[in-house]
Design an enzyme around this catalytic site. Structure first.
Site, PDB file in Angstrom:
ATOM      1  N   SER A 154      -5.462  -0.542   2.061  1.00  0.00           N
ATOM      2  CA  SER A 154      -6.396  -0.815   0.830  1.00  0.00           C
ATOM      3  C   SER A 154      -7.550   0.332   0.894  1.00  0.00           C
ATOM      4  O   SER A 154      -7.921   0.962   1.797  1.00  0.00           O
ATOM      5  CB  SER A 154      -7.073  -2.244   1.024  1.00  0.00           C
ATOM      6  N   TYR A 167     -11.738  -7.724   6.909  1.00  0.00           N
ATOM      7  CA  TYR A 167     -10.811  -7.557   5.811  1.00  0.00           C
ATOM      8  C   TYR A 167     -10.659  -6.072   5.913  1.00  0.00           C
ATOM      9  O   TYR A 167      -9.610  -5.410   6.094  1.00  0.00           O
ATOM     10  CB  TYR A 167     -10.691  -8.248   4.407  1.00  0.00           C
TER      11      TYR A 167
HETATM   12  N1  LIG Z   1      -5.015  -7.169  -5.143  1.00  0.00           N
HETATM   13  C1  LIG Z   1      -5.772  -6.224  -4.630  1.00  0.00           C
HETATM   14  O1  LIG Z   1      -6.763  -5.869  -5.186  1.00  0.00           O
HETATM   15  C2  LIG Z   1      -4.932  -5.466  -3.392  1.00  0.00           C
HETATM   16  C3  LIG Z   1      -5.845  -4.302  -3.045  1.00  0.00           C
HETATM   17  C4  LIG Z   1      -5.549  -3.246  -2.035  1.00  0.00           C
HETATM   18  C5  LIG Z   1      -4.548  -3.752  -1.008  1.00  0.00           C
HETATM   19  N2  LIG Z   1      -3.753  -4.901  -1.279  1.00  0.00           N
HETATM   20  C6  LIG Z   1      -2.987  -5.424  -0.351  1.00  0.00           C
HETATM   21  O2  LIG Z   1      -1.551  -5.729  -1.156  1.00  0.00           O
HETATM   22  C7  LIG Z   1      -0.941  -6.655  -0.401  1.00  0.00           C
HETATM   23  C8  LIG Z   1       0.026  -7.537  -1.301  1.00  0.00           C
HETATM   24  O3  LIG Z   1      -1.277  -8.289  -1.891  1.00  0.00           O
HETATM   25  P1  LIG Z   1      -1.012  -8.752  -3.432  1.00  0.00           P
HETATM   26  O4  LIG Z   1      -2.353  -8.288  -3.831  1.00  0.00           O
HETATM   27  O5  LIG Z   1       0.313  -8.402  -4.033  1.00  0.00           O
HETATM   28  O6  LIG Z   1      -1.412 -10.104  -3.246  1.00  0.00           O
HETATM   29  P2  LIG Z   1      -0.592 -11.535  -3.227  1.00  0.00           P
HETATM   30  O7  LIG Z   1      -0.022 -11.759  -4.739  1.00  0.00           O
HETATM   31  O8  LIG Z   1      -1.348 -12.818  -2.828  1.00  0.00           O
HETATM   32  O9  LIG Z   1       0.444 -11.268  -2.092  1.00  0.00           O
HETATM   33  C9  LIG Z   1       0.541 -11.552  -0.858  1.00  0.00           C
HETATM   34  C10 LIG Z   1       1.864 -11.628  -0.315  1.00  0.00           C
HETATM   35  O10 LIG Z   1       1.986 -11.927   1.036  1.00  0.00           O
HETATM   36  C11 LIG Z   1       2.825 -13.155   1.234  1.00  0.00           C
HETATM   37  N3  LIG Z   1       2.236 -13.795   2.773  1.00  0.00           N
HETATM   38  C12 LIG Z   1       1.179 -14.369   2.933  1.00  0.00           C
HETATM   39  N4  LIG Z   1       1.169 -14.741   4.053  1.00  0.00           N
HETATM   40  C13 LIG Z   1       2.217 -14.794   4.560  1.00  0.00           C
HETATM   41  C14 LIG Z   1       3.258 -15.154   5.747  1.00  0.00           C
HETATM   42  N5  LIG Z   1       2.367 -15.416   6.745  1.00  0.00           N
HETATM   43  N6  LIG Z   1       4.224 -14.722   5.929  1.00  0.00           N
HETATM   44  C15 LIG Z   1       5.037 -14.032   5.090  1.00  0.00           C
HETATM   45  N7  LIG Z   1       4.455 -13.564   3.966  1.00  0.00           N
HETATM   46  C16 LIG Z   1       3.054 -13.980   3.532  1.00  0.00           C
HETATM   47  C17 LIG Z   1       2.647 -14.040   0.400  1.00  0.00           C
HETATM   48  O11 LIG Z   1       3.835 -14.890   0.031  1.00  0.00           O
HETATM   49  P3  LIG Z   1       3.864 -16.381   0.717  1.00  0.00           P
HETATM   50  O12 LIG Z   1       2.571 -17.083   0.426  1.00  0.00           O
HETATM   51  O13 LIG Z   1       5.019 -16.923  -0.122  1.00  0.00           O
HETATM   52  O14 LIG Z   1       4.341 -16.259   1.973  1.00  0.00           O
HETATM   53  C18 LIG Z   1       2.746 -12.950  -0.944  1.00  0.00           C
HETATM   54  O15 LIG Z   1       4.178 -12.647  -1.400  1.00  0.00           O
HETATM   55  C19 LIG Z   1      -1.823  -7.379   0.921  1.00  0.00           C
HETATM   56  O16 LIG Z   1      -1.543  -6.475   1.893  1.00  0.00           O
HETATM   57  C20 LIG Z   1      -3.125  -6.820   0.363  1.00  0.00           C
HETATM   58  O17 LIG Z   1      -4.188  -6.868   1.206  1.00  0.00           O
HETATM   59  C21 LIG Z   1      -4.240  -5.937  -2.546  1.00  0.00           C
END
Ligand SMILES: NC(=O)c1ccc[n+]([C@@H]2O[C@H](COP(=O)([O-])OP(=O)(O)OC[C@H]3O[C@@H](n4cnc5c(N)ncnc54)[C@H](OP(=O)(O)O)[C@@H]3O)[C@@H](O)[C@H]2O)c1
Length: 260
Positions: A154, A167
């Site tokens: 991130s 985080y």
């Molecule tokens: N959104 C942003 O602004 C942003 C910015 C920079 C980086 N990121 C990074 O991008 C990545 C994806 O996030 P996102 O933004 O797409 O958010 P999201 O929609 O909340 O996706 C998170 C994913 O992680 C999975 N997950 C959570 N706990 C888990 C576990 N114990 N075992 C297996 N899977 C698990 C969730 O699925 P289940 O709940 O079904 O398990 C979900 O598919 C993350 O690493 C986040 O830190 C996001």
């Protein structure tokens, strides 16, 4: 369709991809795009119903995918998923290591549980996936395949955002780990890279409990057009589609209006 247009249309044909955090957001959009580009995709997360729906959508669009229910906080669960990928598709040559959670908070609130869950998912969970899939990736590279390990970090891993200390530290870990792994694995023809997105409109912000961060995010929503998961998926697809000898090591992708 002639061969040339087939290659252009399905540049990832023959690739076997694994996407963690595939039940929503960046992971789901990336799984769809990788499948659209011709890869067979294993989609991993805990929510079975979401994964099943995603596989259905991919199949309906002419792609190939399998859903594997996984909790990345449990090594046995991840190991079983790795074995399932091999029996279903063969060894993976693309792992998008993407599952994560963001729980900002004031350090003085001392929410040990939230610190723990971010570290266990974003740091140790990422390592569990690496532990399970490294043998497949190095085998694929030894066989001459194009191989990718793409970690989701991130922009928070680089910049300072008030109340995002834990985080941000987990993501700084991901970025620095990625740099180090590149030295070891690049030599073996495994491309190790990372994406460092700014704010993306996903479920990630929905888990936030700290009011200060909720207010900050609500204000950001008013002033910034957030990235969409599909925007980040384009970056993942681009990285994976590069020629084998080219590694775009680190990509920062931000909403235009998000300066830092
Ligand atoms: N959104 C942003 O602004 C942003 C910015 C920079 C980086 N990121 C990074 O991008 C990545 C994806 O996030 P996102 O933004 O797409 O958010 P999201 O929609 O909340 O996706 C998170 C994913 O992680 C999975 N997950 C959570 N706990 C888990 C576990 N114990 N075992 C297996 N899977 C698990 C969730 O699925 P289940 O709940 O079904 O398990 C979900 O598919 C993350 O690493 C986040 O830190 C996001």
């Amino acid at each position: 369709m002639n061969n040339a247009s087939q290659v252009q249309d399905k540049p990832l044909a023959g690739r076997i991809a694994v996407v963690t955090g595939a039940s929503s957001g960046i992971g789901a959009a990336s799984a769809k795009l990788l499948a659209q580009k011709g890869a067979k995709v294993a989609v991993l997360a805990r929510r079975k119903d979401k994964l099943a729906q995603l596989v259905e959508e991919i199949s309906a669009a002419g792609g190939t995918a399998i859903a594997i229910e996984v909790d990345v906080t449990d090594q046995e669960s991840v190991d079983k998923a790795a074995a399932k990928v091999v029996t279903t598709f063969g060894r993976a040559d693309l792992v998008f290591n993407n599952a994560g959670v963001m729980l900002p908070g004031a350090i003085e609130e001392r929410k040990l549980e939230e610190w723990d869950s971010q570290i266990d998912l974003n740091v140790t969970g990422l390592m569990r996936v690496i532990h399970a899939f490294i043998p497949q990736l190095t085998q694929a590279a030894a066989e001459g395949a194009t191989v990718d390990l793409i970690n989701t970090s991130s922009i928070a891993g680089q910049y300072i955002y008030p109340y995002f200390a834990v985080y941000s530290a987990t993501k700084a870990y991901v970025s620095h780990l990625t740099r180090h792994m590149r030295v070891e694995l690049g030599a073996k023809n495994v491309r190790v890279s990372m994406i460092e997105p700014g704010i993306v409109a996903t479920e990630l912000q929905g888990h936030v409990t700290f009011q200060g961060a909720k207010d900050w995010l609500a204000n950001a929503k008013e002033t910034i057009e957030f990235l969409q998961p599909e925007d980040v998926a384009q970056v993942v697809g681009f990285l994976a589609g590069l020629p084998k000898h080219v590694n775009l090591q680190q990509v920062v992708v931000m909403p235009t209006k998000q300066g830092i």
